[in-house]
Scaffold this motif. Structure first.
Motif, mmCIF file in Angstrom:
data_model
loop_
_atom_site.group_PDB
_atom_site.id
_atom_site.type_symbol
_atom_site.label_atom_id
_atom_site.label_comp_id
_atom_site.label_asym_id
_atom_site.label_seq_id
_atom_site.Cartn_x
_atom_site.Cartn_y
_atom_site.Cartn_z
ATOM 1 N N ASP A 201 30.194 -7.271 3.410
ATOM 2 C CA ASP A 201 29.370 -8.363 2.895
ATOM 3 C C ASP A 201 29.632 -8.605 1.414
ATOM 4 O O ASP A 201 29.626 -9.734 0.952
ATOM 5 C CB ASP A 201 27.884 -8.044 3.094
ATOM 6 C CG ASP A 201 27.476 -8.149 4.562
ATOM 7 O OD1 ASP A 201 28.112 -8.920 5.293
ATOM 8 O OD2 ASP A 201 26.537 -7.442 4.963
ATOM 9 N N LEU B 29 32.698 -10.521 1.211
ATOM 10 C CA LEU B 29 32.470 -11.892 1.680
ATOM 11 C C LEU B 29 31.719 -12.731 0.649
ATOM 12 O O LEU B 29 31.778 -13.950 0.679
ATOM 13 C CB LEU B 29 31.673 -11.883 2.993
ATOM 14 C CG LEU B 29 32.425 -11.454 4.248
ATOM 15 C CD1 LEU B 29 31.496 -11.504 5.450
ATOM 16 C CD2 LEU B 29 33.637 -12.343 4.501
ATOM 17 N N LEU B 30 31.008 -12.075 -0.252
ATOM 18 C CA LEU B 30 30.257 -12.815 -1.269
ATOM 19 C C LEU B 30 31.116 -13.167 -2.484
ATOM 20 O O LEU B 30 30.622 -13.717 -3.460
ATOM 21 C CB LEU B 30 29.025 -12.006 -1.707
ATOM 22 C CG LEU B 30 27.896 -11.985 -0.667
ATOM 23 C CD1 LEU B 30 26.871 -10.917 -0.985
ATOM 24 C CD2 LEU B 30 27.227 -13.351 -0.575
ATOM 25 N N GLY C 204 34.623 -18.562 -4.181
ATOM 26 C CA GLY C 204 35.851 -19.264 -3.829
ATOM 27 C C GLY C 204 36.339 -18.917 -2.439
ATOM 28 O O GLY C 204 35.572 -18.538 -1.570
ATOM 29 N N ARG D 235 38.285 -17.255 0.843
ATOM 30 C CA ARG D 235 38.288 -15.906 1.393
ATOM 31 C C ARG D 235 39.697 -15.389 1.647
ATOM 32 O O ARG D 235 39.889 -14.246 2.049
ATOM 33 C CB ARG D 235 37.480 -15.872 2.679
ATOM 34 C CG ARG D 235 36.082 -15.444 2.360
ATOM 35 C CD ARG D 235 35.067 -15.937 3.296
ATOM 36 N NE ARG D 235 33.758 -15.585 2.770
ATOM 37 C CZ ARG D 235 32.643 -16.090 3.212
ATOM 38 N NH1 ARG D 235 32.666 -16.975 4.156
ATOM 39 N NH2 ARG D 235 31.499 -15.709 2.692
ATOM 40 N N ARG E 172 35.422 -17.715 11.111
ATOM 41 C CA ARG E 172 34.413 -17.768 12.176
ATOM 42 C C ARG E 172 33.304 -16.753 11.942
ATOM 43 O O ARG E 172 32.165 -16.939 12.331
ATOM 44 C CB ARG E 172 35.060 -17.476 13.528
ATOM 45 C CG ARG E 172 35.460 -18.735 14.264
ATOM 46 C CD ARG E 172 36.107 -18.375 15.548
ATOM 47 N NE ARG E 172 35.194 -17.626 16.404
ATOM 48 C CZ ARG E 172 35.043 -17.875 17.696
ATOM 49 N NH1 ARG E 172 35.729 -18.835 18.254
ATOM 50 N NH2 ARG E 172 34.229 -17.154 18.415
ATOM 51 N N LEU E 173 33.680 -15.672 11.297
ATOM 52 C CA LEU E 173 32.716 -14.608 11.009
ATOM 53 C C LEU E 173 31.654 -15.099 10.031
ATOM 54 O O LEU E 173 30.480 -14.770 10.155
ATOM 55 C CB LEU E 173 33.469 -13.406 10.416
ATOM 56 C CG LEU E 173 32.722 -12.116 10.178
ATOM 57 C CD1 LEU E 173 32.391 -11.458 11.492
ATOM 58 C CD2 LEU E 173 33.567 -11.178 9.324
ATOM 59 N N ALA E 174 32.045 -15.881 9.039
ATOM 60 C CA ALA E 174 31.124 -16.378 8.029
ATOM 61 C C ALA E 174 31.703 -17.666 7.459
ATOM 62 O O ALA E 174 32.913 -17.827 7.460
ATOM 63 C CB ALA E 174 30.956 -15.343 6.924
ATOM 64 N N PRO E 175 30.849 -18.589 6.966
ATOM 65 C CA PRO E 175 31.354 -19.889 6.505
ATOM 66 C C PRO E 175 32.364 -19.752 5.362
ATOM 67 O O PRO E 175 32.226 -18.860 4.568
ATOM 68 C CB PRO E 175 30.112 -20.609 5.996
ATOM 69 C CG PRO E 175 28.948 -19.872 6.500
ATOM 70 C CD PRO E 175 29.384 -18.492 6.829
ATOM 71 N N ARG F 102 20.805 -14.352 4.834
ATOM 72 C CA ARG F 102 22.239 -14.331 5.149
ATOM 73 C C ARG F 102 22.797 -15.739 5.342
ATOM 74 O O ARG F 102 23.940 -16.004 4.992
ATOM 75 C CB ARG F 102 22.512 -13.461 6.383
ATOM 76 C CG ARG F 102 22.205 -11.973 6.132
ATOM 77 C CD ARG F 102 22.503 -11.116 7.333
ATOM 78 N NE ARG F 102 23.932 -11.009 7.564
ATOM 79 C CZ ARG F 102 24.734 -10.148 6.952
ATOM 80 N NH1 ARG F 102 24.238 -9.307 6.080
ATOM 81 N NH2 ARG F 102 26.016 -10.125 7.209
ATOM 82 N N THR G 29 23.053 -17.330 1.817
ATOM 83 C CA THR G 29 24.073 -16.734 0.953
ATOM 84 C C THR G 29 25.471 -16.827 1.570
ATOM 85 O O THR G 29 26.371 -16.118 1.173
ATOM 86 C CB THR G 29 23.754 -15.253 0.676
ATOM 87 O OG1 THR G 29 23.600 -14.576 1.922
ATOM 88 C CG2 THR G 29 22.488 -15.095 -0.129
ATOM 89 N N THR G 30 25.628 -17.678 2.547
ATOM 90 C CA THR G 30 26.914 -17.969 3.192
ATOM 91 C C THR G 30 27.507 -16.788 3.950
ATOM 92 O O THR G 30 28.708 -16.709 4.134
ATOM 93 C CB THR G 30 27.993 -18.510 2.211
ATOM 94 O OG1 THR G 30 28.563 -17.426 1.491
ATOM 95 C CG2 THR G 30 27.420 -19.532 1.245
ATOM 96 N N LEU G 31 26.669 -15.859 4.399
ATOM 97 C CA LEU G 31 27.196 -14.739 5.181
ATOM 98 C C LEU G 31 27.084 -14.985 6.680
ATOM 99 O O LEU G 31 27.611 -14.222 7.477
ATOM 100 C CB LEU G 31 26.443 -13.449 4.828
ATOM 101 C CG LEU G 31 26.736 -12.899 3.437
ATOM 102 C CD1 LEU G 31 25.788 -11.754 3.111
ATOM 103 C CD2 LEU G 31 28.182 -12.441 3.329
ATOM 104 N N LEU G 32 26.396 -16.052 7.044
ATOM 105 C CA LEU G 32 26.129 -16.287 8.455
ATOM 106 C C LEU G 32 26.049 -17.795 8.692
ATOM 107 O O LEU G 32 25.427 -18.510 7.915
ATOM 108 C CB LEU G 32 24.784 -15.631 8.792
ATOM 109 C CG LEU G 32 24.396 -15.403 10.230
ATOM 110 C CD1 LEU G 32 25.311 -14.357 10.860
ATOM 111 C CD2 LEU G 32 22.944 -14.920 10.299
ATOM 112 N N HIS G 33 26.710 -18.239 9.740
ATOM 113 C CA HIS G 33 26.612 -19.660 10.108
ATOM 114 C C HIS G 33 25.246 -19.929 10.728
ATOM 115 O O HIS G 33 24.819 -19.181 11.594
ATOM 116 C CB HIS G 33 27.645 -19.996 11.185
ATOM 117 C CG HIS G 33 29.046 -20.052 10.700
ATOM 118 N ND1 HIS G 33 29.532 -21.109 9.978
ATOM 119 C CD2 HIS G 33 30.079 -19.192 10.821
ATOM 120 C CE1 HIS G 33 30.798 -20.907 9.690
ATOM 121 N NE2 HIS G 33 31.163 -19.736 10.179
ATOM 122 N N ALA H 56 30.630 -23.378 0.699
ATOM 123 C CA ALA H 56 30.199 -21.981 0.608
ATOM 124 C C ALA H 56 30.817 -21.271 -0.604
ATOM 125 O O ALA H 56 30.140 -20.521 -1.301
ATOM 126 C CB ALA H 56 30.556 -21.253 1.897
#
Ligand code: ATP
Ligand code: MG
Lengths: 264, 316
Positions: free
Chosen positions: A101, A104-105, A108, A110, A261-264, B48, B51-55, B72
């Motif tokens: 996570d 992922l944060l 910009g 990924r 797909r996992l996160a935007p 989540r 904070t862009t960790l989850l759609h 994001a």
């Protein structure tokens, strides 16, 4: 008020990739046992295969009279598969324990996360490759291709680590579990077998021959092995590079898709 | 006031589970917003998504003016996040993590060399920086996580149950830190908690979420007022009772009380206490004892859901 806007552009992306790569190394330093499968397995391969197959070299057309010349690049590539999957495994570990996570944060794109992880796998592959070379050298490894031969082995193993890391990451991002890495390990292992790892392609019959001929890893094996069994040649070089590049592109796209797909 | 966090109809399903079921939010710049709810209410899932960790499954949200689906990467530039399960690698040391976090957020080395120790000092981890995080206690990890979330001085800070597992001293320190960030730097804070006291202490505005839906929203005072006005009881000398009654009934309806005391319902909430005291003082009344019987956020929660919040449900 805020310095947050600093995190932009390609320079930032490169720094992120590097930092992720360095973090992998810091982890290895903190827990060297993580390296055991990566080094021990390929070294075990060199020792066992050179022993088991040594008489093969007496058969005409084997391509070399020294079994170490034939087996060392093969073992190094197997080690690279482990290194690549190992890199993906640390990502799967991060996903399981939540550290991912934090990555992922990152502001910009990924993409740098992906690049950093495969970079780490590539660097990590140098360790088993070097280990295999050292052990094989004790057994009498020769290097008629000279430094370019050595370079092509390192390029091939690094590329191989990248390809299998990407494959592992695709699975890890989709299944989000460490255990899923077993699948990739098995694929890597068996696709090496269905190639010219142990014996030249002319020694293979029927579907094994076809599989080896179509298997892109055959080209990678030729690339990595050429400097050890003879003179360097461009004809043995470019198909390997093209195969690695193509697999990297395909794997990269798949992994990136899985990541978004996992996160935007 | 600019709206910095805005959600409309946010929904998230996990298979058959509806974790978040149509949440609307509007949070202004510089607010401390408390997101209160029991276990499994959907707090972390909302965090989540924001904070862009989850759609999200459906609905939309904007953070700092950027869309959570399409921008994001820009959102991540503006936000600091401390998740419920501190995202920390046990094999790394505190200072390695600070340096990594700085690189991830594009903070130059020269800046982090100064800011890193400062942050660690503020969360009380200076002595532990070179130890592997795996050897930290739960509270230390949370504090390190907070420090990490502040490395890039974010404009918007998301804290998911920041004080769960902290001892009272660390909790107070964290509250002080949140207040400092909010008042000194103008940081907008989105804070989830299961503790009513925490929401009451820190948040200017509170939303209560239960089973994926918002059931109440407003300032703590407003929310408590929906349950009923708090009762203010004042004890004075017998000779002052009449004057006191005159003064106090100007602030709310009189309520029954014992001899020598006057009680009223504060129609505009506990914030009126000061005004009442000042008025009494002006009228020359000496207050012997003062007591405020305020409805708590727990009453608000019970009123909204028919259940009690603290110690409720499936707490481990
Ligand atoms: N990844 C997931 N897969 C399946 N279900 C999930 C997942 N994440 C959350 N849920 C479910 O969604 C619901 C809301 O969970 P969430 O973590 O948002 O609650 P919460 O309010 O943060 O609770 P807590 O106070 O315990 O942290 C729960 O029923 C939970 O089981
Ligand atoms: Mg939660």
């Amino acid at each position: 008020m805020s310095t947050a806007t600093v995190a932009t552009g390609a320079g930032h992306g490169l720094n992120v990739s590097l930092a992720i790569c360095v973090r992998g190394m810091q982890r290895l330093r903190a827990r060297p046992v993580l390296l055991i499968p990566t080094v021990v397995m390929p070294v075990f391969f060199v020792v066992s295969f050179t022993g088991a197959f040594s008489s093969l070299t007496r058969i005409e057309g084997y391509g070399t009279s020294n079994i170490f010349n034939w087996m060392a690049p093969y073992a190094a590539l197997q080690g690279a598969v482990f290194a690549g999957v190992g890199g993906a495994m640390s990502a799967a570990d991060d996903i399981e324990n939540g550290f991912f996570d934090r990555l992922l944060l990152t502001p910009g794109s990924r993409l740098p996360i992906l690049v950093g992880t495969i970079g780490y796998s590539a660097v990590r592959s140098f360790i088993p490759t070097t280990g295999v070379l050292l052990v094989a050298a004790l057994g009498g490894l020769e290097l008629p291709g000279g430094v370019p031969g050595l370079v092509s082995l390192y390029v091939a193993t690094a590329g191989m680590a990248v390809v299998f890391c990407l494959m592992g990451l695709t699975v890890a991002y989709r299944l989000r579990s460490l255990r899923s890495m077993m699948i990739v390990q098995v694929i890597g292992f068996s696709s090496m077998f269905l190639s010219i790892g142990q014996v030249p392609i002319d020694f293979l019959d029927g579907w094994l021959h076809d599989a080896a001929r179509l298997n892109p890893l055959t080209n990678v094996l030729r690339l990595s092995r050429q400097g050890f069994v003879g003179e360097m040649s461009w004809d043995l070089t470019w198909p390997g590079l093209v195969a690695l590049l193509a697999m990297t592109v395909v794997g990269g796209l798949a992994a990136l898709r899985a990541l978004t797909r996992l996160a935007p | 006031m600019t709206v910095v966090i805005e959600a409309s109809g946010l929904v998230r399903h996990f298979g058959d589970i509806v974790a978040v079921d149509g949440v609307d939010l509007s949070i202004d710049e510089g607010e401390v917003f408390g997101f209160l709810g029991p276990n499994g209410a959907g707090k972390s899932t909302v965090v989540r998504m924001l904070t862009t960790l989850l759609h999200p499954t459906s609905g939309s949200a904007r953070v700092g003016g950027c869309d959570i689906r399409t921008q994001a990467g820009d959102i991540r530039r503006m936000i600091g996040v401390a998740l419920q399960d501190a995202a920390i690698d046990p094999l790394m040391t505190g200072s390695e993590l600070i340096r990594l976090q700085a690189v991830l957020h594009g903070i130059p080395r020269s800046v982090i060399r100064r800011r890193g120790p400062e942050l660690l000092e503020r969360v009380g981890l200076t002595a532990a920086v070179d130890r592997r995080v795996g050897t930290y206690s739960g509270g230390m990890r949370r504090r390190l996580d907070l420090a990490l979330s502040l490395v890039h001085e974010p404009q918007i800070l998301f804290l998911d149950e920041p004080t769960t597992g902290l001892d009272p001293t660390s909790r107070q320190a964290l509250w002080a830190e949140v207040r400092r960030l909010n008042t000194d730097l103008g940081t907008t804070v989105f804070l989830t908690t299961q503790y009513l006291e925490e929401a009451d202490q820190l948040a200017g505005r509170v939303a209560i979420i239960d089973e994926g839906r918002l059931v109440r929203e407003g300032t703590p005072t407003e929310l408590k007022a929906t349950v009923g006005a708090p009762t203010l009881r004042v004890e004075v000398d017998q000779e002052h009772v009449a004057t006191t009654r005159d003064v106090m009934t100007g602030f709310g309806e009189e309520r029954p009380s014992r001899e020598g005391r006057v009680a009223i319902g504060l129609s505009e909430g506990a914030a009126q206490v000061a005004a009442v005291v000042r008025a009494l003082d002006t009228a020359g009344v000496t207050v012997i004892h003062l007591e405020l019987d305020a409805p708590s956020l727990d009453d608000v929660f019970a009123h909204a859901t028919g259940r009690r919040l603290e110690g409720s449900g499936d707490e481990q």
